[in-house]
Design an enzyme around this catalytic site. Structure first.
Site, PDB file in Angstrom:
ATOM      1  N   GLU A 103      -7.721  -0.195   4.928  1.00 26.52           N
ATOM      2  CA  GLU A 103      -6.395  -0.431   4.668  1.00 26.52           C
ATOM      3  C   GLU A 103      -5.525  -0.942   5.921  1.00 26.52           C
ATOM      4  O   GLU A 103      -4.740  -1.748   5.850  1.00 26.52           O
ATOM      5  CB  GLU A 103      -5.649   0.974   4.459  1.00 26.52           C
ATOM      6  CG  GLU A 103      -5.844   1.462   2.908  1.00 26.52           C
ATOM      7  CD  GLU A 103      -5.451   2.706   2.599  1.00 26.52           C
ATOM      8  OE1 GLU A 103      -5.240   3.692   3.341  1.00 26.52           O
ATOM      9  OE2 GLU A 103      -5.140   3.100   1.534  1.00 26.52           O
TER      10      GLU A 103
ATOM     11  N   ASP B  53       0.738  -1.140   0.007  1.00 29.90           N
ATOM     12  CA  ASP B  53       0.076  -0.043   0.047  1.00 29.90           C
ATOM     13  C   ASP B  53       0.732   1.142  -0.081  1.00 29.90           C
ATOM     14  O   ASP B  53       2.032   1.332   0.330  1.00 29.90           O
ATOM     15  CB  ASP B  53      -0.805   0.028   1.164  1.00 29.90           C
ATOM     16  CG  ASP B  53      -2.026   0.780   0.981  1.00 29.90           C
ATOM     17  OD1 ASP B  53      -3.244   0.788   1.924  1.00 29.90           O
ATOM     18  OD2 ASP B  53      -2.109   1.553   0.136  1.00 29.90           O
ATOM     19  N   GLY B  54       0.181   2.476  -0.258  1.00 24.21           N
ATOM     20  CA  GLY B  54       0.965   3.628  -0.309  1.00 24.21           C
ATOM     21  C   GLY B  54       0.933   4.346   1.151  1.00 24.21           C
ATOM     22  O   GLY B  54       0.467   3.754   2.038  1.00 24.21           O
ATOM     23  N   ALA B  55       1.421   5.632   1.082  1.00 24.81           N
ATOM     24  CA  ALA B  55       1.064   6.375   2.370  1.00 24.81           C
ATOM     25  C   ALA B  55       1.413   7.844   1.917  1.00 24.81           C
ATOM     26  O   ALA B  55       1.867   8.092   1.017  1.00 24.81           O
ATOM     27  CB  ALA B  55       2.497   5.986   3.266  1.00 24.81           C
ATOM     28  N   ASP B  56       0.804   8.782   2.856  1.00 28.19           N
ATOM     29  CA  ASP B  56       0.957  10.074   2.502  1.00 28.19           C
ATOM     30  C   ASP B  56       2.147  10.560   3.381  1.00 28.19           C
ATOM     31  O   ASP B  56       2.896  11.576   2.763  1.00 28.19           O
ATOM     32  CB  ASP B  56      -0.252  10.564   2.950  1.00 28.19           C
ATOM     33  CG  ASP B  56      -1.582  10.359   2.531  1.00 28.19           C
ATOM     34  OD1 ASP B  56      -1.435  10.600   1.186  1.00 28.19           O
ATOM     35  OD2 ASP B  56      -2.300   9.543   2.857  1.00 28.19           O
TER      36      ASP B  56
ATOM     37  N   GLY C 125      -5.128   9.668   2.712  1.00 28.66           N
ATOM     38  CA  GLY C 125      -5.374  10.891   1.764  1.00 28.66           C
ATOM     39  C   GLY C 125      -6.422  10.450   0.612  1.00 28.66           C
ATOM     40  O   GLY C 125      -7.122  11.191   0.505  1.00 28.66           O
TER      41      GLY C 125
HETATM   42  O1  DER Z   1      -5.520   6.960   1.064  1.00 29.61           O
HETATM   43  C1  DER Z   1      -4.284   6.288   1.201  1.00 29.61           C
HETATM   44  O2  DER Z   1      -3.722   5.803   2.286  1.00 29.61           O
HETATM   45  C2  DER Z   1      -3.119   6.171   0.083  1.00 29.61           C
HETATM   46  O3  DER Z   1      -2.406   4.934   0.116  1.00 29.61           O
HETATM   47  C3  DER Z   1      -2.235   7.441   0.136  1.00 29.61           C
HETATM   48  O4  DER Z   1      -1.946   7.489   1.372  1.00 29.61           O
HETATM   49  C4  DER Z   1      -1.025   7.355  -0.978  1.00 29.61           C
HETATM   50  O5  DER Z   1      -1.785   7.598  -2.174  1.00 29.61           O
HETATM   51  P1  DER Z   1      -0.861   8.055  -3.441  1.00 29.61           P
HETATM   52  O6  DER Z   1       0.132   6.738  -3.366  1.00 29.61           O
HETATM   53  O7  DER Z   1      -1.948   8.315  -4.214  1.00 29.61           O
HETATM   54  O8  DER Z   1       0.019   9.467  -3.030  1.00 29.61           O
END
Ligand code: DER
Length: 234
Positions: free
Chosen positions: A107, A85-88, A100
């Site tokens: 998540e 997963d991604g993160a801000d 975000g």
């Molecule tokens: O919403 C989230 O948690 C996403 O993983 C966000 O934190 C990262 O989104 P991005 O990869 O579009 O910057």
């Protein structure tokens, strides 16, 4: 642009950890979406087989349907081998702000369940202190947002209701709730404590602090006009 190239590089790098037969947690946001696309391509090419996805948002469900990635619900699986997963924001202790995309409820469930949780970010997400730049998302029951707003203010947080762009009024999450975005003056110096304090407030379902969950952070960078991926050391 540069950030997109960094996201693409780190998304592809993370899919290298996926093995046939895995149950894979599929994150949300633009970087995770690139990872899901790359996974779909590997399945299509037959490089991977027998993958079961567990999504963290409607975004993931739509993508998985388009790509033919089989899904199971959290209640239907016995394990998650790997979640990506991604993160801000990511701090030096691998503590995160996520949400975000207002998907942090599912998540955090998937990240917590996974044997291994890998975060994929572009270099702009690395910070020393959380919440100096990115507001902390807090998912709240619609009927309680003003009460929670007041409680957060009492904790030193300035909370604002997240308004939608292509819908009148506030953003409504995949769970049917609202989101407050909160700024704590001076940033968040005790993420673990604050995560628990916020989640203990009546009317709060989840907040975007991810503490003690992240096993690895992969960072997409551009070095001399070439994208590269760094495996961050805690
Ligand atoms: O919403 C989230 O948690 C996403 O993983 C966000 O934190 C990262 O989104 P991005 O990869 O579009 O910057």
């Amino acid at each position: 642009d540069l950030q997109d190239r960094m996201k693409q590089a780190v998304a592809e790098a993370a899919t290298e950890q996926i093995r046939s037969g895995m149950v894979v947690g599929l994150g949300s946001g633009s970087t995770a979406a690139l990872m899901i696309q790359a996974l779909g391509a590997k399945l299509k090419r037959g490089e991977l087989t027998d993958i079961t996805g567990v999504t963290t948002s409607f975004q993931g469900e739509v993508l998985a349907a388009e790509l033919g990635i089989p899904l199971k619900s959290l209640n239907a699986i016995e394990r998650i081998d790997l979640a990506i997963d991604g993160a801000d924001e990511v701090d030096p202790a691998f503590q995160l702000i996520k949400g975000g995309g207002a998907c942090h409820v599912q998540e955090k469930l998937v990240a917590r369940r996974a044997e291994r949780f890998v975060v994929v970010v572009d270099a702009t997400k690395l910070v020393d202190t959380l919440n100096l730049g990115f507001l902390l998302p807090v998912e709240v029951l619609p009927g309680a947002w003003r009460q929670v707003q007041a409680e957060l203010q009492a904790l030193g947080g300035e909370a604002q209701l997240r308004m939608a762009v292509r819908k009148a009024g506030p953003v409504v999450t995949d769970q049917g709730n609202l989101v407050l975005d909160v700024r704590f003056a001076g940033g968040i110096t005790d993420p673990a404590g604050l995560e628990q304090e916020i989640n203990n407030l009546p009317g709060v379902l989840e907040n975007g602090l991810f503490v003690g969950i992240t096993d690895q952070v992969l960072v997409g960078e551009i070095a001399g006009d070439q994208p590269r991926v760094r495996d961050l050391e805690k």
